[in-house]
Design a protein around this motif. Sequence first.
Motif, PDB file in Angstrom:
ATOM      1  N   GLY A  47       0.900  -1.255   0.062  1.00 30.82           N
ATOM      2  CA  GLY A  47      -0.050   0.077   0.116  1.00 30.82           C
ATOM      3  C   GLY A  47       0.877   1.107  -0.063  1.00 30.82           C
ATOM      4  N   SER A  48       1.141   1.806   1.032  1.00 27.19           N
ATOM      5  CA  SER A  48       1.977   3.307   1.135  1.00 27.19           C
ATOM      6  C   SER A  48       3.294   3.091   0.773  1.00 27.19           C
ATOM      7  N   ASP A  49       4.158   1.780   1.039  1.00 27.02           N
ATOM      8  CA  ASP A  49       5.493   1.644   0.814  1.00 27.02           C
ATOM      9  C   ASP A  49       5.410   0.877  -0.603  1.00 27.02           C
ATOM     10  N   LYS A  87      -2.957  -6.406  -8.795  1.00 27.75           N
ATOM     11  CA  LYS A  87      -3.343  -4.896  -8.242  1.00 27.75           C
ATOM     12  C   LYS A  87      -4.673  -5.090  -7.725  1.00 27.75           C
ATOM     13  N   THR A  88      -4.551  -4.225  -6.544  1.00 25.16           N
ATOM     14  CA  THR A  88      -6.159  -4.154  -5.728  1.00 25.16           C
ATOM     15  C   THR A  88      -6.289  -2.769  -5.484  1.00 25.16           C
ATOM     16  N   PHE A  89      -7.661  -2.584  -4.981  1.00 32.43           N
ATOM     17  CA  PHE A  89      -8.151  -1.344  -4.635  1.00 32.43           C
ATOM     18  C   PHE A  89      -8.080  -0.206  -5.907  1.00 32.43           C
ATOM     19  N   ILE A  90      -8.336  -0.743  -7.161  1.00 32.31           N
ATOM     20  CA  ILE A  90      -8.002   0.243  -8.388  1.00 32.31           C
ATOM     21  C   ILE A  90      -9.379   0.931  -8.693  1.00 32.31           C
ATOM     22  N   SER A  91      -9.513   2.302  -8.505  1.00 34.29           N
ATOM     23  CA  SER A  91     -10.506   3.136  -8.994  1.00 34.29           C
ATOM     24  C   SER A  91     -10.671   2.879 -10.454  1.00 34.29           C
ATOM     25  N   ASN A  92     -11.945   3.095 -10.896  1.00 34.03           N
ATOM     26  CA  ASN A  92     -12.262   2.843 -12.125  1.00 34.03           C
ATOM     27  C   ASN A  92     -11.886   1.402 -12.856  1.00 34.03           C
ATOM     28  N   ASP A 138     -17.378  -3.983  -2.594  1.00 34.24           N
ATOM     29  CA  ASP A 138     -18.613  -3.674  -1.991  1.00 34.24           C
ATOM     30  C   ASP A 138     -17.920  -2.758  -0.538  1.00 34.24           C
ATOM     31  N   LYS A 139     -18.091  -1.507  -1.005  1.00 36.55           N
ATOM     32  CA  LYS A 139     -17.286  -0.304   0.015  1.00 36.55           C
ATOM     33  C   LYS A 139     -18.071   0.076   1.097  1.00 36.55           C
ATOM     34  N   LEU A 140     -17.411   0.824   2.096  1.00 30.44           N
ATOM     35  CA  LEU A 140     -18.255   1.836   3.117  1.00 30.44           C
ATOM     36  C   LEU A 140     -18.674   2.783   2.560  1.00 30.44           C
ATOM     37  N   ASP A 159     -16.322   2.222  -9.098  1.00 23.56           N
ATOM     38  CA  ASP A 159     -15.912   0.629  -9.182  1.00 23.56           C
ATOM     39  C   ASP A 159     -14.584   0.659  -8.595  1.00 23.56           C
ATOM     40  N   THR A 160     -14.235   0.196  -7.657  1.00 28.17           N
ATOM     41  CA  THR A 160     -12.808   0.023  -7.072  1.00 28.17           C
ATOM     42  C   THR A 160     -12.803  -1.667  -7.132  1.00 28.17           C
ATOM     43  N   ALA A 161     -11.718  -2.099  -7.700  1.00 29.65           N
ATOM     44  CA  ALA A 161     -11.525  -3.507  -8.148  1.00 29.65           C
ATOM     45  C   ALA A 161     -10.299  -4.144  -7.999  1.00 29.65           C
ATOM     46  N   ARG A 218     -15.115   9.593   4.646  1.00 28.22           N
ATOM     47  CA  ARG A 218     -14.293   8.459   5.493  1.00 28.22           C
ATOM     48  C   ARG A 218     -12.965   7.902   4.680  1.00 28.22           C
ATOM     49  N   ILE A 219     -13.199   7.822   3.298  1.00 28.35           N
ATOM     50  CA  ILE A 219     -12.469   7.072   2.553  1.00 28.35           C
ATOM     51  C   ILE A 219     -11.136   8.189   2.302  1.00 28.35           C
ATOM     52  N   THR A 220     -11.375   9.359   2.136  1.00 24.79           N
ATOM     53  CA  THR A 220     -10.563  10.275   1.825  1.00 24.79           C
ATOM     54  C   THR A 220      -9.435  10.564   2.494  1.00 24.79           C
ATOM     55  N   THR A 221      -9.433  10.163   3.834  1.00 24.62           N
ATOM     56  CA  THR A 221      -8.143  10.150   4.661  1.00 24.62           C
ATOM     57  C   THR A 221      -7.066   9.096   4.245  1.00 24.62           C
ATOM     58  N   ILE A 222      -7.678   7.893   3.563  1.00 25.30           N
ATOM     59  CA  ILE A 222      -7.016   6.817   3.166  1.00 25.30           C
ATOM     60  C   ILE A 222      -6.385   6.801   1.948  1.00 25.30           C
ATOM     61  N   PHE A 223      -7.259   7.122   1.154  1.00 29.66           N
ATOM     62  CA  PHE A 223      -6.549   7.172  -0.526  1.00 29.66           C
ATOM     63  C   PHE A 223      -5.727   8.359  -0.926  1.00 29.66           C
ATOM     64  N   ALA A 224      -5.019   8.253  -1.901  1.00 28.86           N
ATOM     65  CA  ALA A 224      -4.128   9.411  -2.185  1.00 28.86           C
ATOM     66  C   ALA A 224      -2.835   9.444  -1.171  1.00 28.86           C
ATOM     67  N   GLY A 225      -2.722   8.394  -0.511  1.00 25.77           N
ATOM     68  CA  GLY A 225      -1.660   8.549   0.562  1.00 25.77           C
ATOM     69  C   GLY A 225      -2.279   8.697   1.852  1.00 25.77           C
ATOM     70  N   LYS A 243       1.783  13.132   6.923  1.00 25.62           N
ATOM     71  CA  LYS A 243       2.334  13.808   7.709  1.00 25.62           C
ATOM     72  C   LYS A 243       3.973  13.367   7.951  1.00 25.62           C
ATOM     73  N   GLN A 244       3.936  12.276   7.494  1.00 26.20           N
ATOM     74  CA  GLN A 244       5.637  12.014   7.585  1.00 26.20           C
ATOM     75  C   GLN A 244       6.201  12.322   6.348  1.00 26.20           C
ATOM     76  N   VAL A 245       5.691  12.598   5.172  1.00 23.98           N
ATOM     77  CA  VAL A 245       6.338  13.134   3.997  1.00 23.98           C
ATOM     78  C   VAL A 245       6.442  14.683   4.443  1.00 23.98           C
TER      79      VAL A 245
HETATM   80  C1  FAD Z   1     -11.630   3.806  -2.183  1.00 19.84           C
HETATM   81  C2  FAD Z   1     -10.147   3.497  -2.390  1.00 19.84           C
HETATM   82  C3  FAD Z   1      -9.738   3.785  -3.930  1.00 19.84           C
HETATM   83  C4  FAD Z   1      -8.387   3.410  -4.292  1.00 19.84           C
HETATM   84  N1  FAD Z   1      -8.026   3.784  -5.391  1.00 19.84           N
HETATM   85  C5  FAD Z   1      -6.778   3.415  -5.754  1.00 19.84           C
HETATM   86  C6  FAD Z   1      -6.324   3.440  -7.044  1.00 19.84           C
HETATM   87  O1  FAD Z   1      -6.985   3.903  -8.275  1.00 19.84           O
HETATM   88  N2  FAD Z   1      -4.992   2.897  -7.544  1.00 19.84           N
HETATM   89  C7  FAD Z   1      -4.083   2.441  -6.668  1.00 19.84           C
HETATM   90  O2  FAD Z   1      -2.950   2.197  -6.909  1.00 19.84           O
HETATM   91  N3  FAD Z   1      -4.607   2.532  -5.431  1.00 19.84           N
HETATM   92  C8  FAD Z   1      -5.789   2.781  -4.837  1.00 19.84           C
HETATM   93  N4  FAD Z   1      -6.063   2.791  -3.391  1.00 19.84           N
HETATM   94  C9  FAD Z   1      -5.343   2.174  -2.363  1.00 19.84           C
HETATM   95  C10 FAD Z   1      -4.752   3.259  -1.640  1.00 19.84           C
HETATM   96  O3  FAD Z   1      -3.924   3.960  -2.474  1.00 19.84           O
HETATM   97  C11 FAD Z   1      -4.085   2.742  -0.380  1.00 19.84           C
HETATM   98  O4  FAD Z   1      -5.020   2.233   0.363  1.00 19.84           O
HETATM   99  C12 FAD Z   1      -3.229   3.687   0.188  1.00 19.84           C
HETATM  100  O5  FAD Z   1      -1.965   3.559  -0.266  1.00 19.84           O
HETATM  101  C13 FAD Z   1      -2.868   3.123   1.635  1.00 19.84           C
HETATM  102  O6  FAD Z   1      -2.324   1.788   1.685  1.00 19.84           O
HETATM  103  P1  FAD Z   1      -2.911   0.657   2.825  1.00 19.84           P
HETATM  104  O7  FAD Z   1      -4.524   0.854   2.485  1.00 19.84           O
HETATM  105  O8  FAD Z   1      -2.709  -0.961   2.279  1.00 19.84           O
HETATM  106  O9  FAD Z   1      -2.189   0.945   3.963  1.00 19.84           O
HETATM  107  P2  FAD Z   1      -0.870   0.447   4.682  1.00 19.84           P
HETATM  108  O10 FAD Z   1       0.200   1.123   3.956  1.00 19.84           O
HETATM  109  O11 FAD Z   1      -0.791  -1.052   4.742  1.00 19.84           O
HETATM  110  O12 FAD Z   1      -0.868   1.241   5.807  1.00 19.84           O
HETATM  111  C14 FAD Z   1      -1.779   0.585   6.945  1.00 19.84           C
HETATM  112  C15 FAD Z   1      -1.876   1.626   8.350  1.00 19.84           C
HETATM  113  O13 FAD Z   1      -0.601   2.001   8.521  1.00 19.84           O
HETATM  114  C16 FAD Z   1      -0.129   3.252   8.531  1.00 19.84           C
HETATM  115  N5  FAD Z   1       1.321   3.613   8.006  1.00 19.84           N
HETATM  116  C17 FAD Z   1       1.641   2.827   7.011  1.00 19.84           C
HETATM  117  N6  FAD Z   1       3.075   3.441   6.935  1.00 19.84           N
HETATM  118  C18 FAD Z   1       3.210   4.353   7.712  1.00 19.84           C
HETATM  119  C19 FAD Z   1       4.412   5.318   8.242  1.00 19.84           C
HETATM  120  N7  FAD Z   1       5.552   4.896   7.535  1.00 19.84           N
HETATM  121  N8  FAD Z   1       4.283   5.775   9.199  1.00 19.84           N
HETATM  122  C20 FAD Z   1       3.072   5.945   9.828  1.00 19.84           C
HETATM  123  N9  FAD Z   1       2.094   5.355   9.729  1.00 19.84           N
HETATM  124  C21 FAD Z   1       2.120   4.561   8.592  1.00 19.84           C
HETATM  125  C22 FAD Z   1      -1.190   3.870   7.309  1.00 19.84           C
HETATM  126  O14 FAD Z   1      -1.553   5.267   7.447  1.00 19.84           O
HETATM  127  C23 FAD Z   1      -2.326   3.240   7.754  1.00 19.84           C
HETATM  128  O15 FAD Z   1      -3.141   3.700   8.649  1.00 19.84           O
HETATM  129  C24 FAD Z   1      -7.551   3.133  -3.138  1.00 19.84           C
HETATM  130  C25 FAD Z   1      -8.020   2.931  -1.767  1.00 19.84           C
HETATM  131  C26 FAD Z   1      -9.173   3.017  -1.671  1.00 19.84           C
HETATM  132  C27 FAD Z   1      -9.874   2.847  -0.243  1.00 19.84           C
END
Ligand code: FAD
Length: 380
Positions: free
Chosen positions: A131-133, A154-159, A201-203, A209-211, A358-365, A371-373
Amino acid sequence: MEILKYTEEHEKYREKLRVFFEKEVTPYADKWEEDHAVPKEVWRKVGQAGLLCPLVPEEYGGIGGDFSHVVVYMEEFAKTKQSGLMLTLHNDIVVPYILAYGTEEVKKKYLPKCVSGECITAVAMTEPAVGSDLSGMETTAVEDGDEIIINGNKTFISNGHVSDLVIVAARNSEIDDPYSGISLYLVEDGTPGFERGEKFDKLGMRSQDTAELFFNNCRIPKENMLGTKGGGFIMLMEKLQQERLCAAIGGVVGSEAIIKELIEFCQKTIVDGKPLSKSQAIRFELVEMATEVKLGRTFMETLIYDHIDGQNVVVETSMLKSWGTDLLNDHVNRALEIMGDYATLEESVLVRGFRDSRITTIFAGTNEIMKQVAAQFMGI
Ligand SMILES: Cc1cc2nc3c(=O)[nH]c(=O)nc-3n(C[C@H](O)[C@H](O)[C@H](O)COP(=O)(O)OP(=O)(O)OC[C@H]3O[C@@H](n4cnc5c(N)ncnc54)[C@H](O)[C@@H]3O)c2cc1C
């Protein structure tokens, strides 16, 4: 004081968007939410109206707009009160990769179709264990003559379902470095070996369509690589700035829409013989929320101004993505509390806002990563 200055042309564009969204999007928002889907024809309609991809230059069929057009777009789109139709993702997040890193041939091939709505895009970075990394990415891209073979999930891909073209981030196994071994590839719908999983089927953002996407020996032509081999991580980091800025704008303009609606509600709702807005506790709450929205607007406009000016806004973008999306969640919550029982019914637009925000705090980083960046770039 207005920080962003709009021209007459921007205002005409705003009016065109307003009229189109009022007719073709807002009236269908409830239906799409109920169906958990937005029909693909809607994309064609937006394209036919000349309202896709404002940043694409005229030579590729666009209007050659600037980032102010994007802001106008997002402000008008926020009024539709739905987030299933992922226009911003296509317009301002994915298509800019093709614009910035595609060869002339690639641009000529795809951009006019992206503008007309014949080619809807997605970007695929996230994987089941990544995900993040992104440095842990496992999807591979192996060269074989004039072709590239992609394997991975790949997972959670929008569109994820509606897209005709996906930018896929994959690792080149011959480059043994977690960051400089990633490249970006264009994979068309219908390419053998490219399949899509069920829609999640999301919150929230239920009609979007996330797939999951699967690549099994998926062969694409070598020309479908974007930019340079191994340059994927840098390209992603560069373009993720605009994605995060868009998410930040979404947070602030969403909060603006909520406070407007809430004030109207409090002025017309009579409790104990007087409008709710005359109760001191409610007035304090409304003024506090309106103040936060004004602060957000000032920060947002300064940031957009600096972004258009080409300044380095990594710290501020990370701050506003995190603060603005938290603000949206907080304001939806406070508005629900004040509006009470009817606001908890499915027919209330706040219910959708509560789920979607609720989802906006999770996607796009995630906001933690933001805060880390910021901390890293502030030298903390
Ligand atoms: C509705 C939706 C649409 C999305 N669309 C796309 C898309 O189109 N394309 C795509 O590629 N991805 C997409 N994503 C995925 C999204 O980018 C990831 O969910 C996001 O990058 C976070 O990854 P993760 O959920 O696996 O969390 P993880 O990276 O597994 O992190 C889990 C938790 O640990 C925290 N964490 C992780 N690392 C650190 C750190 N270094 N310091 C502090 N805290 C940390 C995170 O903040 C989080 O709370 C989508 C997600 C959602 C929910």
